[in-house]
Design a protein around this motif. Structure first.
Motif, short mmCIF file in Angstrom:
data_model
loop_
_atom_site.label_atom_id
_atom_site.label_comp_id
_atom_site.label_asym_id
_atom_site.label_seq_id
_atom_site.Cartn_x
_atom_site.Cartn_y
_atom_site.Cartn_z
N LEU A 114 0.83 -1.20 0.00
CA LEU A 114 0.00 0.00 0.00
C LEU A 114 0.87 1.26 0.00
CD1 LEU A 114 -2.98 1.02 0.22
CD2 LEU A 114 -2.63 1.12 2.69
N PHE A 115 2.03 1.16 0.61
CA PHE A 115 2.93 2.31 0.74
C PHE A 115 4.03 2.35 -0.32
CE2 PHE A 115 2.42 3.36 5.57
CZ PHE A 115 1.14 3.81 5.32
N PHE A 116 4.58 1.18 -0.64
CA PHE A 116 5.80 1.15 -1.45
C PHE A 116 5.72 0.11 -2.57
CE2 PHE A 116 6.93 2.06 3.02
CZ PHE A 116 7.42 3.35 2.87
N THR A 126 -1.21 6.22 -3.05
CA THR A 126 -2.20 5.48 -2.27
C THR A 126 -1.79 5.42 -0.80
OG1 THR A 126 -1.07 3.42 -2.88
CG2 THR A 126 -3.00 4.05 -4.18
N GLY A 127 -0.49 5.26 -0.58
CA GLY A 127 0.02 5.24 0.79
C GLY A 127 -0.10 6.59 1.47
N LYS A 128 0.13 7.65 0.71
CA LYS A 128 0.02 8.99 1.28
C LYS A 128 -1.39 9.28 1.78
CE LYS A 128 3.71 11.13 -1.48
NZ LYS A 128 4.05 12.17 -2.49
N ALA A 129 -2.39 8.86 1.00
CA ALA A 129 -3.78 9.12 1.39
C ALA A 129 -4.12 8.43 2.70
CB ALA A 129 -4.72 8.65 0.28
N THR A 177 11.83 5.64 7.79
CA THR A 177 12.20 7.06 7.77
C THR A 177 11.30 7.85 6.82
OG1 THR A 177 14.49 6.46 8.22
CG2 THR A 177 14.09 8.68 7.42
N THR A 178 10.94 7.25 5.69
CA THR A 178 10.03 7.90 4.74
C THR A 178 8.67 8.17 5.39
OG1 THR A 178 11.09 6.88 2.83
CG2 THR A 178 8.83 7.66 2.53
N VAL A 179 8.17 7.20 6.14
CA VAL A 179 6.89 7.37 6.83
C VAL A 179 6.99 8.47 7.88
CG1 VAL A 179 5.24 6.24 8.37
CG2 VAL A 179 6.15 5.00 6.40
N VAL A 180 8.09 8.49 8.62
CA VAL A 180 8.29 9.54 9.63
C VAL A 180 8.29 10.92 9.00
CG1 VAL A 180 10.02 10.55 11.17
CG2 VAL A 180 9.47 8.13 11.36
#
Length: 237
Positions: A114-116, A126-129, A177-180
């Motif tokens: 979903l994220f990567f 889609t992950g950002k939403a 780290t990208t999610v943070v």
């Protein structure tokens, strides 16, 4: 018996009586001293027991207070769990994420796909939403630290991607780290967040099937009590 003999006998009896009285007085004084010493020791012992009783009462009061605090914290965590699930109900129904509760921690598990994209650490639209909604749901828990952990399966990094990520360690950390960074963009204070990667070394399913590997490729976003998180970090020298 004449008067002189009677007087002499009386003097002898008086002397004996007086002598006997002196011995009795000495014995009495000794007994009284022993008894006073015993009473003093008992009073001291009683004082010590009273101190122990007070200490036990204070300990009991502290335990009752701790119990009440733990009960309050448990109820608060349960309320937070329910609130988090309500805020993310749509995503949970779609199977995009899962919310778990363990003791005083709440964890949101998000599937990696979903994220990567495979072998990548760039966040997909889609992950950002979904992550934006997760961030909005987490903003209110100011007493919690948000711990983001990246996980992979045990499939080695492809040769084409090894120039960027030599192993799953680097990939899992980069994704966390990208999610943070994105959560910071949507308003989560950076000092509340911790990013780490576990690569393939904390699986939740077997890696010998496609479905198991899919479950293992995930991002964990966990709400942790601030005090517990600080205790886990070594103090600066």
């Amino acid at each position: 018996m004449d008067g002189r003999k009677l007087h002499a006998a009386g003097a002898v009896v008086a002397a004996a009586f007086m002598a006997g009285g002196c011995v009795s007085q000495g014995t009495y004084d000794q007994l009284e001293a022993d008894k006073n010493q015993e009473i003093g020791a008992l009073q001291k012992q009683r004082g010590g027991l009273q101190d122990q009783v007070q200490a036990l009462q204070a300990q009991r009061s502290g335990l009752e207070q701790q119990k009440a605090q733990l009960l309050t914290a448990s109820q608060q965590t349960l309320s937070q769990y329910d609130s988090l699930v309500r805020n993310l109900t749509e995503e949970v129904k779609k199977g995009e994420l899962q919310v778990r509760q363990y003791k005083d921690m709440l964890t949101v598990d998000v599937a990696e796909q979903l994220f990567f994209d495979s072998g990548r650490a760039n966040l997909k639209d889609t992950g950002k939403a979904v992550l934006k909604k997760v961030g909005e749901a987490l903003k209110g828990y100011e007493d919690k630290v948000i711990r983001i952990v990246g996980h992979t399966d045990n499939v080695p990094i492809s040769k084409s991607a090894q120039k960027v990520f030599p192993s799953n360690w680097e990939l899992s950390v980069a994704r966390a780290t990208t999610v943070v960074r994105y959560l910071q963009e949507v308003g989560i204070p950076p000092e509340r967040m911790i990013a780490s990667g576990r690569a393939e070394y904390q699986p939740i399913a077997e890696n010998d099937t496609p479905d198991g590997r899919k479950k293992n490729r995930r991002i964990e976003i966990t709400l942790v009590d601030r005090n517990a998180a600080q205790e886990a970090i070594p103090a600066r020298q």
